[in-house]
Design a protein around this motif. Structure first.
Motif, PDB file in Angstrom:
ATOM      1  N   THR A 249       0.849  -1.191   0.000  1.00 22.23           N
ATOM      2  CA  THR A 249       0.000   0.000   0.000  1.00 22.23           C
ATOM      3  C   THR A 249       0.885   1.242   0.000  1.00 22.23           C
ATOM      4  OG1 THR A 249      -0.128   0.053   2.426  1.00 22.23           O
ATOM      5  CG2 THR A 249      -1.878  -1.135   1.257  1.00 22.23           C
ATOM      6  N   MET A 250       0.287   2.347  -0.452  1.00 23.14           N
ATOM      7  CA  MET A 250       0.952   3.646  -0.429  1.00 23.14           C
ATOM      8  C   MET A 250      -0.049   4.649   0.124  1.00 23.14           C
ATOM      9  SD  MET A 250       2.634   5.688  -3.641  1.00 23.14           S
ATOM     10  CE  MET A 250       3.482   7.255  -3.441  1.00 23.14           C
ATOM     11  N   ASP A 251       0.329   5.351   1.188  1.00 21.79           N
ATOM     12  CA  ASP A 251      -0.570   6.291   1.851  1.00 21.79           C
ATOM     13  C   ASP A 251      -0.119   7.729   1.632  1.00 21.79           C
ATOM     14  OD1 ASP A 251      -1.891   4.089   2.908  1.00 21.79           O
ATOM     15  OD2 ASP A 251      -0.795   4.157   4.804  1.00 21.79           O
ATOM     16  N   PHE A 252      -1.091   8.601   1.425  1.00 23.50           N
ATOM     17  CA  PHE A 252      -0.863  10.037   1.399  1.00 23.50           C
ATOM     18  C   PHE A 252      -1.704  10.637   2.521  1.00 23.50           C
ATOM     19  CE2 PHE A 252      -0.204   8.500  -2.862  1.00 23.50           C
ATOM     20  CZ  PHE A 252       0.944   9.161  -3.296  1.00 23.50           C
ATOM     21  N   LEU A 253      -1.053  11.296   3.469  1.00 24.67           N
ATOM     22  CA  LEU A 253      -1.753  11.820   4.644  1.00 24.67           C
ATOM     23  C   LEU A 253      -1.514  13.317   4.751  1.00 24.67           C
ATOM     24  CD1 LEU A 253      -3.421  10.483   7.011  1.00 24.67           C
ATOM     25  CD2 LEU A 253      -1.390  10.898   8.412  1.00 24.67           C
ATOM     26  N   LEU A 254      -2.601  14.075   4.930  1.00 14.52           N
ATOM     27  CA  LEU A 254      -2.509  15.523   5.034  1.00 14.52           C
ATOM     28  C   LEU A 254      -2.904  15.960   6.436  1.00 14.52           C
ATOM     29  CD1 LEU A 254      -2.021  18.230   3.602  1.00 14.52           C
ATOM     30  CD2 LEU A 254      -4.459  18.259   3.017  1.00 14.52           C
ATOM     31  N   LEU A 255      -1.951  16.537   7.159  1.00 12.89           N
ATOM     32  CA  LEU A 255      -2.228  17.137   8.454  1.00 12.89           C
ATOM     33  C   LEU A 255      -2.614  18.589   8.240  1.00 12.89           C
ATOM     34  CD1 LEU A 255      -0.068  14.779   9.056  1.00 12.89           C
ATOM     35  CD2 LEU A 255       0.226  15.936  11.238  1.00 12.89           C
ATOM     36  N   GLU A 256      -3.440  19.105   9.114  1.00 17.66           N
ATOM     37  CA  GLU A 256      -3.907  20.479   8.970  1.00 17.66           C
ATOM     38  C   GLU A 256      -2.731  21.452   8.924  1.00 17.66           C
ATOM     39  OE1 GLU A 256      -8.266  20.537  11.043  1.00 17.66           O
ATOM     40  OE2 GLU A 256      -6.530  20.581  12.382  1.00 17.66           O
ATOM     41  N   GLY A 257      -2.614  22.165   7.803  1.00 18.31           N
ATOM     42  CA  GLY A 257      -1.586  23.186   7.661  1.00 18.31           C
ATOM     43  C   GLY A 257      -0.183  22.653   7.463  1.00 18.31           C
ATOM     44  N   GLN A 258      -0.039  21.359   7.193  1.00 19.93           N
ATOM     45  CA  GLN A 258       1.287  20.763   7.051  1.00 19.93           C
ATOM     46  C   GLN A 258       1.474  20.183   5.645  1.00 19.93           C
ATOM     47  OE1 GLN A 258       3.585  21.005   9.523  1.00 19.93           O
ATOM     48  NE2 GLN A 258       2.033  22.129  10.694  1.00 19.93           N
ATOM     49  N   PHE A 259       2.726  19.906   5.314  1.00 17.46           N
ATOM     50  CA  PHE A 259       3.060  19.279   4.038  1.00 17.46           C
ATOM     51  C   PHE A 259       2.597  17.819   4.067  1.00 17.46           C
ATOM     52  CE2 PHE A 259       5.889  17.280   0.931  1.00 17.46           C
ATOM     53  CZ  PHE A 259       5.782  18.177  -0.129  1.00 17.46           C
ATOM     54  N   PRO A 260       2.057  17.289   2.966  1.00 15.82           N
ATOM     55  CA  PRO A 260       1.567  15.901   2.969  1.00 15.82           C
ATOM     56  C   PRO A 260       2.671  14.895   3.318  1.00 15.82           C
ATOM     57  CG  PRO A 260       0.811  17.078   1.012  1.00 15.82           C
ATOM     58  CD  PRO A 260       1.819  17.970   1.684  1.00 15.82           C
ATOM     59  N   LEU A 261       2.286  13.873   4.059  1.00 15.54           N
ATOM     60  CA  LEU A 261       3.189  12.771   4.401  1.00 15.54           C
ATOM     61  C   LEU A 261       2.905  11.593   3.486  1.00 15.54           C
ATOM     62  CD1 LEU A 261       2.911  12.887   8.302  1.00 15.54           C
ATOM     63  CD2 LEU A 261       4.703  13.903   6.873  1.00 15.54           C
ATOM     64  N   VAL A 262       3.956  10.841   3.170  1.00 10.43           N
ATOM     65  CA  VAL A 262       3.828   9.698   2.271  1.00 10.43           C
ATOM     66  C   VAL A 262       4.519   8.499   2.899  1.00 10.43           C
ATOM     67  CG1 VAL A 262       4.293   8.773  -0.034  1.00 10.43           C
ATOM     68  CG2 VAL A 262       3.847  11.225   0.255  1.00 10.43           C
ATOM     69  N   ASP A 263       3.885   7.325   2.795  1.00  7.92           N
ATOM     70  CA  ASP A 263       4.570   6.103   3.224  1.00  7.92           C
ATOM     71  C   ASP A 263       4.282   4.973   2.245  1.00  7.92           C
ATOM     72  OD1 ASP A 263       2.059   5.021   3.799  1.00  7.92           O
ATOM     73  OD2 ASP A 263       2.699   4.164   5.685  1.00  7.92           O
ATOM     74  N   PHE A 264       5.175   3.982   2.265  1.00  9.79           N
ATOM     75  CA  PHE A 264       5.030   2.755   1.494  1.00  9.79           C
ATOM     76  C   PHE A 264       5.078   1.593   2.474  1.00  9.79           C
ATOM     77  CE2 PHE A 264       7.095   5.860  -1.210  1.00  9.79           C
ATOM     78  CZ  PHE A 264       6.422   5.753  -2.415  1.00  9.79           C
ATOM     79  N   VAL A 265       4.192   0.627   2.285  1.00  8.47           N
ATOM     80  CA  VAL A 265       4.194  -0.572   3.114  1.00  8.47           C
ATOM     81  C   VAL A 265       4.214  -1.790   2.195  1.00  8.47           C
ATOM     82  CG1 VAL A 265       2.925  -1.950   4.798  1.00  8.47           C
ATOM     83  CG2 VAL A 265       2.971   0.540   5.014  1.00  8.47           C
ATOM     84  N   PHE A 266       5.191  -2.675   2.411  1.00 11.18           N
ATOM     85  CA  PHE A 266       5.335  -3.888   1.618  1.00 11.18           C
ATOM     86  C   PHE A 266       5.143  -5.092   2.530  1.00 11.18           C
ATOM     87  CE2 PHE A 266       7.876  -0.534  -0.221  1.00 11.18           C
ATOM     88  CZ  PHE A 266       7.525  -0.584  -1.572  1.00 11.18           C
ATOM     89  N   LYS A 267       4.128  -5.886   2.248  1.00 10.20           N
ATOM     90  CA  LYS A 267       3.838  -7.047   3.089  1.00 10.20           C
ATOM     91  C   LYS A 267       4.642  -8.252   2.614  1.00 10.20           C
ATOM     92  CE  LYS A 267      -0.030  -9.536   5.157  1.00 10.20           C
ATOM     93  NZ  LYS A 267      -1.507  -9.683   5.204  1.00 10.20           N
ATOM     94  N   PHE A 268       5.103  -9.056   3.575  1.00 12.17           N
ATOM     95  CA  PHE A 268       5.836 -10.279   3.219  1.00 12.17           C
ATOM     96  C   PHE A 268       5.373 -11.438   4.074  1.00 12.17           C
ATOM     97  CE2 PHE A 268       8.425  -7.902   6.289  1.00 12.17           C
ATOM     98  CZ  PHE A 268       8.638  -8.848   7.278  1.00 12.17           C
TER      99      PHE A 268
END
Length: 268
Positions: A249-268
């Motif tokens: 999965t790849m997440d894009f998260l927006l906090l109020e007034g902040q730059f968007p955060l991005v993460d990658f999760v690889f399941k094994f």
């Protein structure tokens, strides 16, 4: 706070549509079986018990597999979508779902923070992480986590989670919390409450968390993470979207007034 309430309402407004589709669909269920050698085979579920599973494959007909031959069974919904590969967590927050024994995942946040989680049993999981900039400087920020999850009913689970973080020149801090999740792996809401751990004891102020997700398409889910400090009336609200693939999965998260955060999760 109004945004948080609105999104919670949306999460549960979307859920009945999914549930109705499930209840009116055919009782035939498609599964994708991953064997221990990592090969996969798809078919209709015919029979299953604690020791074996029988499926109907279009080319091979009826096939029986012993559970000892199988690494994972993915159960597709009535739309043919693969299950959410990452139901145990949101972006930073966790749900009360647990990794199955032998499953794990690698998470990378903003290319800097790296962690690995592993299921020791179906109820107990744990992980370690490190931040790369402080690692290269020789004084790394390290992270450790343990979670014990307990299913209460098909749609309700509870868990206890402990997290520890070492800070550069600041010693270490921790967070001990209880989690309660209602819903499926595709549509759920998690309420959490916990206290910080510092100086050998618990902090006096609690932190309340309200996190949720809902699957809106084959490749997309909506996310929300919310952290409330009742002691001073402050809250941090975040909203995002999850891109879903078979095992990652790849997440894009927006906090109020902040730059968007991005993460990658690889399941094994």
């Amino acid at each position: 706070m109004k945004q948080l309430l609105a999104l919670c309402i949306c999460l549960f407004a979307l859920k009945p549509t999914y549930s109705l589709a499930q209840s009116t669909a055919s009782t035939e269920k498609t599964v994708v079986i991953t064997l221990n050698d990592k090969s996969e085979i798809r078919g209709l579920l015919i029979e299953e018990d604690e020791s074996k599973i029988v499926i109907q494959n279009d080319q091979l007909g009826l096939i029986t597999f012993q559970k000892t031959e199988i690494k994972r069974i993915a159960r597709l919904n009535d739309k043919g979508w693969s299950a959410n590969p990452n139901p145990t967590k949101y972006f930073l927050g966790q749900s009360a779902y647990s990794l199955e024994k032998g499953d794990g995942y690698y998470q990378n946040i903003m290319a800097l923070f790296n962690s690995v989680q592993y299921g020791f049993t179906d109820k107990l999981s744990g992980g370690l992480g490190v931040e790369l900039i402080t690692l290269s400087a020789g004084n790394p920020i390290l992270y450790a986590n343990l979670k014990y999850a307990l299913p209460i009913t098909d749609k309700f689970r509870m868990a206890v989670s402990s997290n520890f973080l070492t800070l550069v020149d600041e010693g270490s801090i921790g967070f001990l919390s209880g989690l309660a999740t209602y819903g499926s792996t595709e549509h759920n809401l998690t309420l959490g409450a916990g206290y910080g751990i510092a100086g050998g004891g618990l902090t006096s102020d609690a932190v309340i968390t309200i996190n949720g997700m809902t699957r809106i398409a084959r490749r997309f889910s909506l996310l929300t993470e919310n952290y409330i400090l009742p002691g001073n009336g402050e809250a941090v609200n975040a909203f995002g979207i999850r891109l879903i693939n078979k095992n990652n999965t790849m997440d894009f998260l927006l906090l109020e007034g902040q730059f968007p955060l991005v993460d990658f999760v690889f399941k094994f």
